[in-house]
Enzyme design. Structure first.
Site, PDB file in Angstrom:
ATOM      1  N   GLY A  46     -20.389  52.627  78.081  1.00 42.83           N
ATOM      2  CA  GLY A  46     -19.853  53.582  79.047  1.00 42.83           C
ATOM      3  C   GLY A  46     -18.935  54.549  78.316  1.00 42.83           C
ATOM      4  N   SER A  47     -18.319  55.457  79.056  1.00 42.33           N
ATOM      5  CA  SER A  47     -17.544  56.512  78.412  1.00 42.33           C
ATOM      6  C   SER A  47     -16.192  55.993  77.921  1.00 42.33           C
ATOM      7  CB  SER A  47     -17.361  57.671  79.380  1.00 42.33           C
ATOM      8  OG  SER A  47     -16.907  58.800  78.666  1.00 42.33           O
ATOM      9  N   ASN A 180     -15.114  50.260  87.427  1.00 42.94           N
ATOM     10  CA  ASN A 180     -13.810  49.746  87.020  1.00 42.94           C
ATOM     11  C   ASN A 180     -12.670  50.591  87.586  1.00 42.94           C
ATOM     12  OD1 ASN A 180     -11.991  48.128  85.658  1.00 42.94           O
ATOM     13  ND2 ASN A 180     -12.135  49.281  83.751  1.00 42.94           N
ATOM     14  N   ASP A 183      -8.580  49.567  91.523  1.00 44.64           N
ATOM     15  CA  ASP A 183      -7.198  49.572  92.014  1.00 44.64           C
ATOM     16  C   ASP A 183      -6.661  51.003  92.113  1.00 44.64           C
ATOM     17  OD1 ASP A 183      -7.571  49.133  89.117  1.00 44.64           O
ATOM     18  OD2 ASP A 183      -5.386  49.377  89.001  1.00 44.64           O
ATOM     19  N   GLY A 481     -47.566  72.738  37.603  1.00 41.32           N
ATOM     20  CA  GLY A 481     -46.893  73.744  36.778  1.00 41.32           C
ATOM     21  C   GLY A 481     -46.984  75.104  37.435  1.00 41.32           C
ATOM     22  N   SER A 555     -48.651  72.830  43.181  1.00 45.72           N
ATOM     23  CA  SER A 555     -47.877  71.792  43.893  1.00 45.72           C
ATOM     24  C   SER A 555     -46.394  71.839  43.540  1.00 45.72           C
ATOM     25  CB  SER A 555     -48.460  70.394  43.641  1.00 45.72           C
ATOM     26  OG  SER A 555     -48.742  70.179  42.287  1.00 45.72           O
TER      27      SER A 555
END
Lengths: 656, 325
Positions: A46-47, A180, A183, A481, A555
């Site tokens: 969570g944050s 949470n 309260d 090369g 290449s």
């Protein structure tokens, strides 16, 4: 520690102990089953500041009891660092790093262990800061359940949503939404219901099997262990009651997979493949297939130090021996022949990006999947997950903490399953080649080859046999090369000489290949990579046919050549640098290309506006500033003959 | 006859002090312990496969004993493809040294022993030297020097996350740059896909028992009948009380303080360090069942007896950052 865990001898513990310990309301269970059951592994996420560490501290304190010396230590520290006034700050039980205690935040995952009368737990307390999302993913990857915290005042924040998405992506199906700090909103049922509804609306697209919602206060302990008198309207379980009771569905229906970790050869009479059964089960006598090669064999023995066993199941660490002398090594995946993994070089995957440097198409990494580590390229970024509504939006790059769909291409075929079907063979990491950082967590979605259900056929005639018929050792000789350095000239001379000596050869010249097979390709970096990839594959087929293949190709990029080299068995690829100064090449200009580039009629010309990366450890350097093409070709032929000679023919006749 | 058979025959006799293995009563491990064992085996095989020159740090304690036992299982029927190394401070319990040498001989293991001889010669000792400095020189510096000297790129340690809260933060594969732990910048560790890549000068500390608890260790020792140092079992021992700790005087180098006197007490050790710096606990736990019962009902943590840890709260983290385990 609750009484249920004590053996009878401990029950005569000092008087008063039970006053200190909170005995859980659960009935006392017999001592063994708790520990026999295996721990529930879960995370809190969570944050930031939603109270994750405090919640775990509260759980530890109430469910099991914090040991005296540890409680004394955090009581002392609460005065110094605490964020809870006069109370003991239980988060300090978890925030074990100095920097965490000073700042009052969680930086990295803490793993804690506790048991109740009903169950043992391993909890990973993960950080909420976006900056430390990778540490949250670390904790989530080994968990079976997630407790997602929301601050009742703040609601669903971006980081809450990100964590929910990662939890779902990583395959955690059981979630607790813990609202949470109830309260601080006056234990309002309306606020709780509102947040639950908002989460339900948001999480619809996520793949959760169960979401349990609980209103609580981690600081004061409401609904953590004991039901709270403040929430008479809450009819569900407390957090601990739920954790003790929840059943995690066993997803072990996946077919047999065994990534080989280590080939055990302690003496001449024993050769086994050590590893852990990733999924499914295997028994003595079962047929198994080496996924990549398609070779099948039967299980002869399942060896452990205690004794040989008849059956091994998911999670068992064993050593397998086989009925045949089969070629098998670390990184191979053994599978059930009737339910094989996808063997592919190209697949789609979701990534959780974990480093500051953004990823774009074309970036190269090392990929670790199972026990195999191999070069891989992110060839395409398809989209990015928008966390606000969980929709996918087009993207061409992924930044730190972004989640998105990509295409990945590996240097050699890998044996994989979709992550949704098998975590063990569907999860991978990408490692930065320069910094060695773990750049991304990856989840396989599906193979991209139309032919992905075509499994490698282990033919009765294999490359070694074809070579034996030609009485030569196949070899790929890769001349790289600058344009005009002399590659084509030298390769042509060398081939003529090899044929005169009775060898079977083929010359793949860059200019010629671009007339046909690669006529659709340009000269930008991506096209050059594809050009090299195709030539490498063709050279591979030709060496499988038993030929000595000379490749003459500019290449320019080291990674492209390394990828090509990775296609060949050890010793069957020889990198040769044809070295001449840019001035010499420009002066020679055999095809008039330098002149065109100077006048701006060609762009992306190597040595002018595109870099040339010389090999770091070429097998041979031919300095054509100093020696003529005939001498260079002769040196090349000698080097080739030497390489072929040092590879003694094995007991091939026996195979036929 | 296989090596394991020889061991099984020899051990009970060599270890009269160790209660006979209770393996018969626990014919199979619980699923919980099997999962932990399999996880540790997986980790050890990854290290053997991916590192050039690994080593197993062997402190001779209970965790090391479990680690060694699992290493033998991981590579059976072969031997562990790495040596053991003991960092001896010179103040190790004599029982520890005896046990160490017996284990190495019994299992035919390659054992290296390293001591910071310069510091010892310069007079560093647990009585005169400040405790933090003593442990830095005799343990941390000795370990770093030994790892460097042998060019080890990975070192197994028996540390567990439940021991201490800085350890609870650490990865299974703990990346070290010049031995130093950078807790704010640990590599993500996903699933069981351990990133083992190292730059020059880097090394890895690897903790196969990360997810074990003290109780798991004892349950496993009991179930598998693993021999351990007798100091873990309660016995009448000659002790002295000093600064609230019960010290067992192991040799005649003890420095006495005024009015100190020897006593006989029934004690055992929960953890083994240098003898003048490791407190014993009063106990009647004379066998594994007794120890397990005692731990289950204990109110203090395991490392409480380590005088080395106490001083500063973040002491373990500070030591790990210096390159200690």
């Amino acid at each position: 520690m609750p009484t249920a865990l004590r053996s009878p001898a401990a029950l005569g513990a000092p008087a008063g102990l039970d006053d200190i310990l909170r005995t859980p309301s659960a009935p006392v269970a017999p001592p063994l089953p708790v520990r026999a059951r295996g721990a529930l592994r879960f995370i809190t996420c969570g944050s930031v500041d939603d109270g994750k560490s405090t919640l775990i501290g509260r759980l530890l304190h109430e469910a099991q009891g914090v040991l005296d010396d540890q409680l004394a230590a955090i009581t002392r520290e609460s005065r110094r660092f605490g964020t809870t006034g006069e109370d003991v700050d239980l988060a300090l039980l978890l925030d074990g790093l100095e920097a965490e205690r000073e700042q009052g935040i969680t930086i990295d995952v803490a793993y804690r262990f506790f048991s109740t009368g009903r169950r043992a737990f391993v909890v990973a307390d993960t950080p909420g800061h976006e900056q430390y999302t990778r540490n949250m993913a670390t904790g989530a990857s080994t968990s079976e359940l997630a407790v997602l915290l929301v601050d009742a005042r703040k609601g669903l924040l971006e980081q809450t949503r990100r964590h929910a998405a990662i939890v779902s992506l990583l395959g955690i199906r059981n979630v607790v939404l813990a609202v949470n700090k109830m309260d601080l909103v006056g234990w309002s049922q309306a606020r709780f219901d509102e947040l639950v509804a908002a989460f339900g609306a948001f999480a619809g697209p996520l793949d959760f099997r169960s979401v349990t919602t609980i209103p609580l206060s981690a600081r004061f302990g409401d609904n953590v262990v004991e039901a709270s008198p403040n929430t008479p309207w809450h009819v569900g379980p407390t957090l601990l009651e739920h954790l003790e009771a929840v059943e995690i569905a066993d997803d072990s229906a996946a077919p047999f997979r065994f990534p080989v970790q280590w080939v055990s050869r302690p003496h001449a009479d024993f050769r086994g493949a050590a590893g852990t059964v990733a999924s499914g089960r295997v028994a003595v006598g079962d047929a198994v297939v080496v996924a990549a090669s398609g070779r099948t064999t039967k299980i002869a023995r399942i060896v452990t130090m205690d004794a040989d066993v008849e059956v091994a199941s998911a999670g068992d660490a064993v050593t397998l021996t086989f009925a045949d002398e089969i070629d098998i090594g670390r990184g191979d995946v053994l599978a059930a022949p009737r339910a094989r993994p996808t063997v592919t070089r190209r697949f789609a995957a979701d990534l959780v990006w974990m480093t500051d440097e953004e990823v774009e198409a074309g970036r190269r990494f090392l990929m670790k999947v199972g026990t195999a580590t191999l070069p891989a390229t992110v060839t395409r970024i398809a989209d990015r997950l928008d966390l606000a509504w969980l929709g996918r939006v087009p993207a061409d790059r992924l930044a730190l903490n972004a989640i998105g769909r990509v295409h990945v291409e590996t240097a050699v075929p890998v044996s994989i399953d979709p992550y949704g079907e098998n975590r063990a063979t569907g999860g991978f990491i990408l490692i930065d080649r320069a910094t060695h950082a773990t750049s991304a967590a990856g989840l396989v979605i599906a193979g991209l080859d139309g032919a992905r259900d075509v499994h490698a056929q282990a033919g009765a005639v294999d490359p070694a046999v074809r070579a034996w018929v030609k009485t030569q050792q196949p070899l790929a000789v890769w001349l790289t090369g600058l344009p005009g350095s002399g590659k084509s000239t030298i390769a042509a001379l060398a081939e003529r000489r090899l044929v005169a000596l009775g060898h079977h050869t083929m010359l793949l010249d860059g200019d010629n290949v671009r007339q046909g097979l690669n006529a659709d390709l340009g000269f930008d970096a991506a096209s050059r990579a594809e050009n090299v990839r195709r030539v490498g594959e063709v050279a591979k087929l030709m060496t499988d046919a038993g030929l000595i293949v000379l490749v003459a190709l500019v290449s320019p990029f080291r990674a492209d050549r390394e990828r090509a080299a990775g296609l060949f068995p050890a010793g069957r690829f020889m990198e040769v640098l044809v070295d001449a100064s840019p001035e010499t090449c420009r002066a020679r200009d055999p095809k008039g290309l330098y002149a065109k580039a100077e006048s701006g009629r060609i762009v992306n010309f190597t040595g002018r506006d595109q870099a040339y990366e010389p090999p770091t450890a070429p097998a041979l350097v031919l300095a054509t500033d100093e020696i003529g093409p005939e001498i260079a070709a002769e040196r090349l032929v000698q080097a080739i003959l030497e390489r072929i000679r040092t590879q003694p023919a094995s007991a091939l006749a026996a195979q036929l | 006859m296989r090596a394991a058979d020889v061991v099984a025959e020899r051990l009970p006799e060599a270890h009269a002090a160790v209660p006979s293995p209770a393996a018969a009563a626990h014919p199979r491990l619980s699923p919980h312990l099997r999962r932990l064992e399999a996880e540790a085996i997986f980790i050890m095989r990854e290290v053997a496969a991916e590192f050039r020159n690994p080593v197993m740090l062997y402190s001779v304690g209970k965790d090391s004993s479990v680690m060694l036992h699992i290493a033998r299982k991981a590579f059976f029927p072969g031997r562990p493809p790495f040596p053991l190394m003991h960092i001896a401070s010179g103040w190790d319990f004599r029982d520890v040294i005896t046990h160490r040498d017996r284990m190495a001989a019994t299992y035919g293991l390659d054992l290296l022993v390293h001591t910071n001889a310069e510091a010892a010669a310069a007079g560093v000792n647990p009585f005169d030297t400040e405790t933090g400095e003593y442990s830095r020189l005799m343990l941390t510096e000795a370990l770093k020097a030994a790892l460097d000297q042998h060019g080890f790129d990975a070192a197994f340690g028996g540390a567990r996350r439940d021991e201490e809260k800085a350890r609870a933060k650490e990865r299974v594969f703990s990346h070290r740059r010049g031995h130093v732990w950078d807790p704010r910048n640990q590599r993500p560790e996903l699933w069981r896909l351990f990133n083992t890549r190292l730059a020059p000068g880097d090394s890895m500390r690897v903790f196969p028992l990360s997810n074990w608890t003290e109780l798991d260790v004892w349950d496993y020792i009991r179930a598998e009948g693993i021999p351990i140092v007798p100091l873990y079992f309660a016995a009448e021992r000659t002790v002295v009380l000093r600064d609230g700790a019960v010290l067992v005087v192991d040799d005649d180098r003890m420095r006495w303080r005024e009015a100190e006197r020897l006593e006989r007490r029934r004690v055992r050790f929960r953890t083994l360090g240098c003898w003048p710096l490791t407190g014993a606990v009063e106990s009647d736990a004379a066998d594994l069942d007794g120890i397990i019962a005692e731990i289950v009902s204990s109110r203090v943590s395991e490392r409480n007896g380590r005088l080395v840890d106490g001083a500063v709260q973040a002491s373990m983290e500070a030591k790990k950052r210096e390159g200690y385990f």
